[in-house]
Structure formats: structure tokens, C-alpha cells
Design an enzyme around this catalytic site. Structure first.
Site, PDB file in Angstrom:
ATOM      1  N   CYS A 282     -12.547  -4.860  -0.429  1.00  0.00           N
ATOM      2  CA  CYS A 282     -11.540  -4.586   0.613  1.00  0.00           C
ATOM      3  C   CYS A 282     -11.952  -5.138   1.972  1.00  0.00           C
ATOM      4  O   CYS A 282     -11.115  -5.561   2.760  1.00  0.00           O
ATOM      5  CB  CYS A 282     -11.290  -3.093   0.710  1.00  0.00           C
ATOM      6  SG  CYS A 282     -12.807  -2.156   0.950  1.00  0.00           S
TER       7      CYS A 282
ATOM      8  N   ASN B  92     -11.305  -1.997  -7.966  1.00  0.00           N
ATOM      9  CA  ASN B  92     -12.387  -2.939  -7.647  1.00  0.00           C
ATOM     10  C   ASN B  92     -13.784  -2.308  -7.659  1.00  0.00           C
ATOM     11  O   ASN B  92     -14.749  -2.984  -7.983  1.00  0.00           O
ATOM     12  CB  ASN B  92     -12.109  -3.661  -6.337  1.00  0.00           C
ATOM     13  CG  ASN B  92     -12.055  -2.760  -5.144  1.00  0.00           C
ATOM     14  OD1 ASN B  92     -11.696  -1.587  -5.260  1.00  0.00           O
ATOM     15  ND2 ASN B  92     -12.401  -3.277  -3.986  1.00  0.00           N
TER      16      ASN B  92
ATOM     17  N   GLU C 195     -14.525   7.479   5.241  1.00  0.00           N
ATOM     18  CA  GLU C 195     -15.357   7.993   4.155  1.00  0.00           C
ATOM     19  C   GLU C 195     -16.810   7.748   4.555  1.00  0.00           C
ATOM     20  O   GLU C 195     -17.116   6.813   5.306  1.00  0.00           O
ATOM     21  CB  GLU C 195     -15.064   7.244   2.846  1.00  0.00           C
ATOM     22  CG  GLU C 195     -13.708   7.614   2.265  1.00  0.00           C
ATOM     23  CD  GLU C 195     -13.447   7.019   0.889  1.00  0.00           C
ATOM     24  OE1 GLU C 195     -13.919   5.900   0.609  1.00  0.00           O
ATOM     25  OE2 GLU C 195     -12.763   7.685   0.099  1.00  0.00           O
TER      26      GLU C 195
ATOM     27  N   ASP D  89     -15.289  -3.476 -17.846  1.00  0.00           N
ATOM     28  CA  ASP D  89     -13.969  -2.998 -17.408  1.00  0.00           C
ATOM     29  C   ASP D  89     -13.443  -3.799 -16.208  1.00  0.00           C
ATOM     30  O   ASP D  89     -12.251  -4.067 -16.109  1.00  0.00           O
ATOM     31  CB  ASP D  89     -14.098  -1.508 -17.033  1.00  0.00           C
ATOM     32  CG  ASP D  89     -12.847  -0.714 -17.348  1.00  0.00           C
ATOM     33  OD1 ASP D  89     -11.972  -1.235 -18.065  1.00  0.00           O
ATOM     34  OD2 ASP D  89     -12.743   0.438 -16.872  1.00  0.00           O
TER      35      ASP D  89
ATOM     36  N   VAL E  26      -1.964  -1.395   0.907  1.00  0.00           N
ATOM     37  CA  VAL E  26      -1.204  -0.823   2.028  1.00  0.00           C
ATOM     38  C   VAL E  26       0.169  -0.352   1.533  1.00  0.00           C
ATOM     39  O   VAL E  26       0.628   0.747   1.872  1.00  0.00           O
ATOM     40  CB  VAL E  26      -1.036  -1.867   3.161  1.00  0.00           C
ATOM     41  CG1 VAL E  26      -0.113  -1.334   4.245  1.00  0.00           C
ATOM     42  CG2 VAL E  26      -2.392  -2.248   3.741  1.00  0.00           C
TER      43      VAL E  26
ATOM     44  N   GLU F 144      -5.386   2.421 -13.493  1.00  0.00           N
ATOM     45  CA  GLU F 144      -5.074   2.166 -14.905  1.00  0.00           C
ATOM     46  C   GLU F 144      -5.727   0.866 -15.403  1.00  0.00           C
ATOM     47  O   GLU F 144      -5.830   0.633 -16.598  1.00  0.00           O
ATOM     48  CB  GLU F 144      -3.553   2.121 -15.135  1.00  0.00           C
ATOM     49  CG  GLU F 144      -2.789   1.060 -14.354  1.00  0.00           C
ATOM     50  CD  GLU F 144      -2.406   1.496 -12.929  1.00  0.00           C
ATOM     51  OE1 GLU F 144      -3.160   2.264 -12.315  1.00  0.00           O
ATOM     52  OE2 GLU F 144      -1.354   1.036 -12.444  1.00  0.00           O
TER      53      GLU F 144
ATOM     54  N   GLU G  57      -3.351 -10.389   2.531  1.00  0.00           N
ATOM     55  CA  GLU G  57      -4.557 -10.106   1.744  1.00  0.00           C
ATOM     56  C   GLU G  57      -4.430 -10.770   0.371  1.00  0.00           C
ATOM     57  O   GLU G  57      -3.486 -10.507  -0.368  1.00  0.00           O
ATOM     58  CB  GLU G  57      -4.737  -8.593   1.569  1.00  0.00           C
ATOM     59  CG  GLU G  57      -6.035  -8.254   0.856  1.00  0.00           C
ATOM     60  CD  GLU G  57      -6.217  -6.764   0.568  1.00  0.00           C
ATOM     61  OE1 GLU G  57      -5.250  -6.112   0.140  1.00  0.00           O
ATOM     62  OE2 GLU G  57      -7.336  -6.254   0.766  1.00  0.00           O
TER      63      GLU G  57
ATOM     64  N   GLU H 185      -7.648   4.676   2.398  1.00  0.00           N
ATOM     65  CA  GLU H 185      -8.563   3.515   2.458  1.00  0.00           C
ATOM     66  C   GLU H 185      -7.802   2.336   1.886  1.00  0.00           C
ATOM     67  O   GLU H 185      -7.659   2.207   0.675  1.00  0.00           O
ATOM     68  CB  GLU H 185      -9.836   3.811   1.648  1.00  0.00           C
ATOM     69  CG  GLU H 185     -10.640   4.995   2.142  1.00  0.00           C
ATOM     70  CD  GLU H 185     -11.332   4.746   3.477  1.00  0.00           C
ATOM     71  OE1 GLU H 185     -11.430   3.578   3.905  1.00  0.00           O
ATOM     72  OE2 GLU H 185     -11.753   5.724   4.107  1.00  0.00           O
TER      73      GLU H 185
ATOM     74  N   ALA I   9      -8.771   2.708  -6.683  1.00  0.00           N
ATOM     75  CA  ALA I   9      -8.408   1.308  -6.940  1.00  0.00           C
ATOM     76  C   ALA I   9      -9.305   0.776  -8.053  1.00  0.00           C
ATOM     77  O   ALA I   9     -10.227   1.458  -8.505  1.00  0.00           O
ATOM     78  CB  ALA I   9      -8.590   0.499  -5.662  1.00  0.00           C
TER      79      ALA I   9
HETATM   80  P1  NAD Z   1      -2.888  -0.187  -5.808  1.00  0.00           P
HETATM   81  O1  NAD Z   1      -2.329   0.322  -4.539  1.00  0.00           O
HETATM   82  O2  NAD Z   1      -2.058  -1.072  -6.656  1.00  0.00           O
HETATM   83  O3  NAD Z   1      -3.336   1.027  -6.766  1.00  0.00           O
HETATM   84  C1  NAD Z   1      -4.267   1.992  -6.343  1.00  0.00           C
HETATM   85  C2  NAD Z   1      -4.065   3.271  -7.111  1.00  0.00           C
HETATM   86  O4  NAD Z   1      -2.809   3.841  -6.753  1.00  0.00           O
HETATM   87  C3  NAD Z   1      -4.027   3.111  -8.629  1.00  0.00           C
HETATM   88  O5  NAD Z   1      -4.770   4.172  -9.197  1.00  0.00           O
HETATM   89  C4  NAD Z   1      -2.550   3.244  -8.951  1.00  0.00           C
HETATM   90  O6  NAD Z   1      -2.290   3.713 -10.249  1.00  0.00           O
HETATM   91  C5  NAD Z   1      -2.111   4.250  -7.910  1.00  0.00           C
HETATM   92  N1  NAD Z   1      -0.689   4.268  -7.590  1.00  0.00           N
HETATM   93  C6  NAD Z   1       0.215   3.277  -7.703  1.00  0.00           C
HETATM   94  N2  NAD Z   1       1.430   3.695  -7.254  1.00  0.00           N
HETATM   95  C7  NAD Z   1       1.276   4.976  -6.837  1.00  0.00           C
HETATM   96  C8  NAD Z   1       2.155   5.942  -6.276  1.00  0.00           C
HETATM   97  N3  NAD Z   1       3.419   5.680  -6.024  1.00  0.00           N
HETATM   98  N4  NAD Z   1       1.654   7.164  -5.959  1.00  0.00           N
HETATM   99  C9  NAD Z   1       0.342   7.440  -6.171  1.00  0.00           C
HETATM  100  N5  NAD Z   1      -0.541   6.562  -6.724  1.00  0.00           N
HETATM  101  C10 NAD Z   1      -0.071   5.346  -7.046  1.00  0.00           C
HETATM  102  O7  NAD Z   1      -4.260  -0.882  -5.399  1.00  0.00           O
HETATM  103  P2  NAD Z   1      -5.212  -1.749  -6.323  1.00  0.00           P
HETATM  104  O8  NAD Z   1      -4.556  -3.057  -6.597  1.00  0.00           O
HETATM  105  O9  NAD Z   1      -5.712  -0.925  -7.441  1.00  0.00           O
HETATM  106  O10 NAD Z   1      -6.470  -1.972  -5.370  1.00  0.00           O
HETATM  107  C11 NAD Z   1      -6.637  -3.068  -4.538  1.00  0.00           C
HETATM  108  C12 NAD Z   1      -6.371  -2.670  -3.104  1.00  0.00           C
HETATM  109  O11 NAD Z   1      -7.250  -1.618  -2.724  1.00  0.00           O
HETATM  110  C13 NAD Z   1      -6.627  -3.789  -2.116  1.00  0.00           C
HETATM  111  O12 NAD Z   1      -5.587  -3.832  -1.179  1.00  0.00           O
HETATM  112  C14 NAD Z   1      -7.932  -3.376  -1.438  1.00  0.00           C
HETATM  113  O13 NAD Z   1      -8.100  -3.898  -0.144  1.00  0.00           O
HETATM  114  C15 NAD Z   1      -7.815  -1.890  -1.450  1.00  0.00           C
HETATM  115  N6  NAD Z   1      -9.121  -1.244  -1.324  1.00  0.00           N
HETATM  116  C16 NAD Z   1      -9.426  -0.619  -0.146  1.00  0.00           C
HETATM  117  C17 NAD Z   1     -10.676  -0.031   0.018  1.00  0.00           C
HETATM  118  C18 NAD Z   1     -11.057   0.639   1.315  1.00  0.00           C
HETATM  119  O14 NAD Z   1     -12.047   1.361   1.336  1.00  0.00           O
HETATM  120  N7  NAD Z   1     -10.328   0.428   2.396  1.00  0.00           N
HETATM  121  C19 NAD Z   1     -11.602  -0.060  -1.030  1.00  0.00           C
HETATM  122  C20 NAD Z   1     -11.242  -0.692  -2.217  1.00  0.00           C
HETATM  123  C21 NAD Z   1      -9.997  -1.282  -2.364  1.00  0.00           C
END
Ligand code: NAD
Length: 501
Positions: A290, A159, A471, A93, A236, A185, A394, A256, A157
Site C-alpha cells: 500500500c 497483500n 495502526e 496463497d 479507497v 477471499e 493506484e 487503512e 486485504a
Molecule cells: P478490496 O477493497 O477489494 O478488499 C478488501 C476487503 O474488503 C476484502 O476482504 C473484501 O472481501 C472486503 N470487501 C469488499 N467489499 C466489501 C463491502 N462492501 N463491505 C465490507 N467488506 C468488503 O481491497 P484489496 O484489493 O483486497 O486490497 C488492495 C488495497 O488495499 C489497495 O488499495 C491497497 O493500497 C490497500 N491496502 C492498504 C493498506 C494500508 O495499511 N493502508 C495495507 C494493505 C493494503
């Protein structure tokens, strides 16, 4: 349950058909071939899942902590028994090598579930007693209780899918809450498997529920009036929307978010260890972590030696079949992410004019059946400057930027010159100096002569725009409970001012 069958939703302790009629596919990033069809939740499906979680909250929150603990520990046992099967699904996946998912993703998720089950089951979630007055005319004290919040939402997310699911559901359920979990997704296949494991472990129906979908489903969840808390992991920019939506309903939040973390190499360091640290901080999970230390500050006088050893060790990165135990580098997780990272590498070369030390545009050599996958070269830029876009934003891919510096003070100041503050680290033999440097770094997660290890005992969370709250660790449980203070007066008489004169 096969992860390759169409994936629906999970509430009331079983799979439920989604009613939206909307579907999407999850793709194997190493081949670009579809893995499974996922059914998005409609608003009425989400309402039904939340109703199920609300009903379950009453009995689950009143279940004695040691009984909750026993059920969650049973889930830990099943997770560990099925480690390799789950790791295979995560590899397909996410595109991460099996050598990584089988040793990190499920392991660290199960560890956290175990940590919180034991913490709560062992009587570790207690309030305090504060004596106010003692004496014959009436003792008085305050006691506090830590009570669960209610129905909580976890949004993940792509990852670290199952790890994120467990880092959220572990403390959430241990504390007596119920959860609606929405995976990304892009990597949804772990979610129903995890829900099924919880049910097999004895978790009552409605305590852990899954809804699938993209941002619209997430948005509906974060604004739902029956939801008490949102724990979000993602970018962010999305975090801002989620926090704003949750604020409208005065919901608790944990955020996070992303980073652009600095790794400071000091001139007395063990060069080999610093190079290993920089590589783990940039190429593990193909840079999709992240806490990546993407800005590597290297003293000018050590630069040549550092670069020489780094280029030698870059040859140890092995892209290839994800199931092959020798493979330690996978593709990026999706086509859109591949386009984004490729664009950053192109920008680094063409617009930022950074010096390319290793890699660059193009893909590593992989077997022909993997040619359509979302591969990029592990890439190193050197002689970078703080104003370059590749050093400010990033990238979330395997792109390491070396930034030369002259003094430690200068390096610390430049390291902090960002709106993000997730992680930071320092490599030096001088431990006095290491502690002084770490004390000045503006980040919530820091390492000395190490990078990336994040055990369940360690509370982690970002500063500045990188997040709100933490966390893991003892502090992590606080995000899933609310405080109730009770003042007890044994005197039996209210100290009233409304007495007859
Ligand atoms: P993303 O913000 O695109 O999506 C994250 C989740 O949010 C997904 O499930 C998505 O469907 C959902 N989402 C999107 N729009 C939304 C909305 N308006 N309301 C509610 N939910 C919504 O992030 P991504 O691309 O999946 O993940 C990568 C990012 O995550 C990177 O910036 C990474 O640094 C961060 N990350 C942070 C940590 C941490 O612990 N700080 C850990 C892992 C990843």
C-alpha cells in the site's frame, strides 16, 4: 490442520461448518492452479460467530491484562516456531517469494502481537487523573478509564494476509475486545491456522473468530448491530462503502486504504541508496504494497545518472520458483489483478505515451511449470507527467514512474497534488532540508533515506483519502478502547443552585 483441506469457519474455539452452501477457490498465483475450497459464511453463520464473540467479551474484557498478555505471548511463541510453515502457506496463497514471507510477513505480524501484549500486560493502557480542586472543604478530581469496545470486526486485504490479521487482532485482543476476522477471499488460507494458534495458546472460545466470504459477507458484518468497531484494510472505493455502512450504526472505524505515494530524490543524494529505495518502493512484493512510492521525483540534472543505475539494478530482480531462496519477485496475486495491472502498463505505453525505460507488457522468464501464473514484467516509465493516468491512479503493481523536476519546491507541490496521502519519502544527504521537506509532505507515513520499514513501534495510517486513524505504536491501541471520565467530589455536597432562599 492442513491449509489445503476445505476451509470452513471458526467460532466457539473450533472449526464450524458453513451453512450457505456457497464455495469459492483460492488459487496459487504462480501456477494458476487451485489450492483449496473455501466455504462462505451465511448470515446465520455470521450471527452465530458474533453471538460467540459477544458472550466471550464479558469474561475476556474482565481477564486481568497480565493474563491476557501471557496468552498472547504464547501465541507469539507458536507463530515464531511455525514461521516457515506459515510462510510457505502465505507464499502459495499470495504468490510472494518464500524469501519474503519467511522474513517479513509472519515476523512483523508476531512483533505487533508481542508489542501490544507487553504494552497492555505491563500496565500501559491507563487513563489519567486530573486534579480539579484541593482543600479541606472538598477535593475533586477527574479520572479516566480506557475500556474495550466490545465485538470488533477486522476485514483484510490480500497483500499482507497474516500480517494484517495480526496488526488488527493484536491490539484488539490485548485491549480486551473480541474479534470477528474476515480475510480477503483471494488469500484466506492463513485465517484458520491463526485461529488455531490462538486457541492452542489458551485464548478462550469466542475471542477470535473467522468468517470467510467476499464483499457481501463484509457488508453484513459492517452493518451488524452487535458490532462496535470495524477495522478495514483495502481499496479507497471499498473503504467508502465500509465507512458509510459503519456510520449508520455509529461504529468506530479504522480505515487503512490505498495510496499513490511520492518518493523525492534530491540532487545531493547518495544515488545508489536512492535507487535501492525506489526499487524497494516499487518491486518488493511485486509492487503490491500500500505504501509504494510509485511517483519517483528525480531532479532533471540527476536523471541520467539515476536511470543508468536503476536499469543496472533492475537486472537483480529475479522471478522464479517461489520456494527458491534466490527468487525475489513473484507473480501478481490473482488473475483479475493481473488484468488490471497489465491494462495500466498498456495504457502507459499507448495512451499516456510515457517513455518505457524497462520492462513493459509481457512476462519475465520463469520455469515452464509456472508459465500459466499471473506474471508481469517489472516496469519503469520515465519522463512522466503529473496528468498521466499511470501517475494519478493506484496501480498496485511493479510499475515505477520517474517524474523529472527542477526545484525542490516544485517537487513538493507536485508530490502533494493528489487526493491520497498514505506515504512519502525523501532521499538527500542534507538532513536539515530532509526534515523541512518531510514537514511539508501531506502523508501519514514518511521516510528519510529509507523506504518501507514499518516496525510495530511506528504508528502508521493515511491522510486524506488514504485512511482514518492509525495502526501500530502507542497511538494504535487508542483505536480499540473508549474513554470513560469520572468526576469524584470528596466534599460530599452537590453545589446546587436549587437551595431555599
Ligand atoms: P478490496 O477493497 O477489494 O478488499 C478488501 C476487503 O474488503 C476484502 O476482504 C473484501 O472481501 C472486503 N470487501 C469488499 N467489499 C466489501 C463491502 N462492501 N463491505 C465490507 N467488506 C468488503 O481491497 P484489496 O484489493 O483486497 O486490497 C488492495 C488495497 O488495499 C489497495 O488499495 C491497497 O493500497 C490497500 N491496502 C492498504 C493498506 C494500508 O495499511 N493502508 C495495507 C494493505 C493494503
Amino acid at each position: 490442520m492442513s491449509p489445503h483441506q476445505p476451509q470452513h469457519l471458526y467460532y466457539e474455539g473450533k472449526q464450524q461448518k458453513a451453512s450457505s452452501g456457497k464455495t469459492f477457490e483460492t488459487i496459487d498465483p504462480s501456477t494458476a492452479k487451485p489450492l483449496a475450497t473455501i466455504h462462505s459464511a451465511s448470515h446465520s453463520d455470521i450471527d452465530a460467530a458474533i453471538a460467540s464473540a459477544s458472550t466471550a467479551f464479558h469474561s475476556w474484557s474482565h481477564t486481568p491484562p497480565n493474563q491476557r498478555c501471557r496468552i498472547l505471548l504464547k501465541a507469539v511463541q507458536i507463530l515464531r516456531e511455525r514461521n516457515d510453515q506459515l510462510a510457505k502457506v502465505e507464499s502459495q496463497d499470495t504468490g510472494k517469494p518464500f524469501s519474503e514471507t519467511s522474513t517479513v510477513d509472519i515476523v512483523t505480524g508476531a512483533d505487533t502481537l508481542e508489542y501490544y501484549a507487553n504494552l497492555v500486560g505491563g500496565g500501559g493502557l491507563n487513563g489519567e487523573t486530573v486534579t480539579l480542586r484541593e482543600g479541606e472543604d472538598g477535593s475533586a478530581w477527574v479520572y479516566t478509564r480506557k475500556e474495550p469496545l466490545g465485538v470488533c470486526v477486522g476485514i483484510g486485504a490480500w497483500n499482507y494476509p497474516i500480517q494484517i490479521a495480526l496488526w488488527k487482532s493484536g491490539p484488539c485482543l490485548a485491549a480486551g475486545n473480541t474479534m470477528i476476522y474476515k480475510p480477503s477471499e483471494y488469500t484466506p488460507l492463513h485465517a484458520l491456522l491463526l485461529a488455531d494458534i490462538f486457541t492452542q495458546a489458551g485464548l478462550p472460545p469466542g475471542v477470535f473468530n473467522v468468517v470467510h466470504g467476499a464483499g457481501d459477507v463484509g457488508g453484513y458484518l459492517t452493518s451488524h448491530p452487535s458490532v462496535a468497531k470495524v477495522s478495514f484494510t483495502g481499496q479507497v472505493s471499498t473503504g467508502r462503502k465500509v465507512a458509510a455502512s459503519a456510520a449508520g450504526g455509529m461504529k468506530y472505524v479504522t480505515m487503512e486504504l490505498g495510496g499513490k505515494s511520492p518518493l523525492l530524490v534530491l540532487d545531493d543524494c547518495e544515488v545508489d541508496n536512492a535507487v535501492d529505495g525506489a526499487m524497494m518502493a516499487n518491486f518488493f512484493s511485486s509492487g503490491q504494497v500500500c505504501t509504494n512510492g510509485t511517483r519517483v521525483f528525480v531532479p532533471r540534472k540527476l536523471k541520467a545518472a539515476f536511470e543508468k543505475r536503476l536499469v543496472e539494478k533492475m537486472e537483480y530482480i529475479r522471478a522464479g520458483d517461489l520456494a527458491d531462496s534466490a527468487t525475489n519477485f513473484g507473480p501478481l496475486s490473482s488473475k483479475s489483478h493481473w488484468q488490471k495491472v497489465t491494462e495500466y502498463i498498456r495504457h502507459g505505453i499507448d495512451a499516456d505515451k510515457a517513455k518505457l525505460l524497462y520492462g513493459g507488457l509481457g512476462a519475465p522468464n520463469v520455469p515452464s511449470r509456472l508459465k500459466d501464473g499471473y506474471w508481469v514484467n517489472p516496469t519503469v516509465f520515465t519522463d512522466c507527467t503529473d496528468d498521466m493516468r499511470i501517475c494519478r491512479e493506484e496501480i498496485f503493481g511493479p510499475v515505477l514512474c520517474i517524474l523529472p523536476y527542477d526545484t525542490v519546491d516544485e517537487a513538493v507541490e507536485r508530490a502533494n497534488n493528489t487526493s491520497l496521502g498514505l506515504a512519502a519519502g525523501v532521499f538527500t544527504k542534507d538532513l536539515n532540508l530532509a526534515h523541512k521537506v518531510v514537514a511539508r509532505l501531506q502523508a501519514g507515513i514518511t521516510w528519510i533515506n529509507s523506504w518501507g520499514e514499518s516496525p510495530s513501534e511506528m504508528s502508521v495510517g493515511g491522510w486524506k483519502m488514504s485512511g482514518v486513524g492509525v495502526e501500530n505504536g502507542r497511538k494504535g491501541i487508542e483505536a480499540w478502547v473508549r474513554n470513560k471520565s469520572t468526576l469524584v467530589d470528596m466534599g460530599g455536597q452537590v453545589a446546587t443552585v436549587f437551595a431555599k432562599l
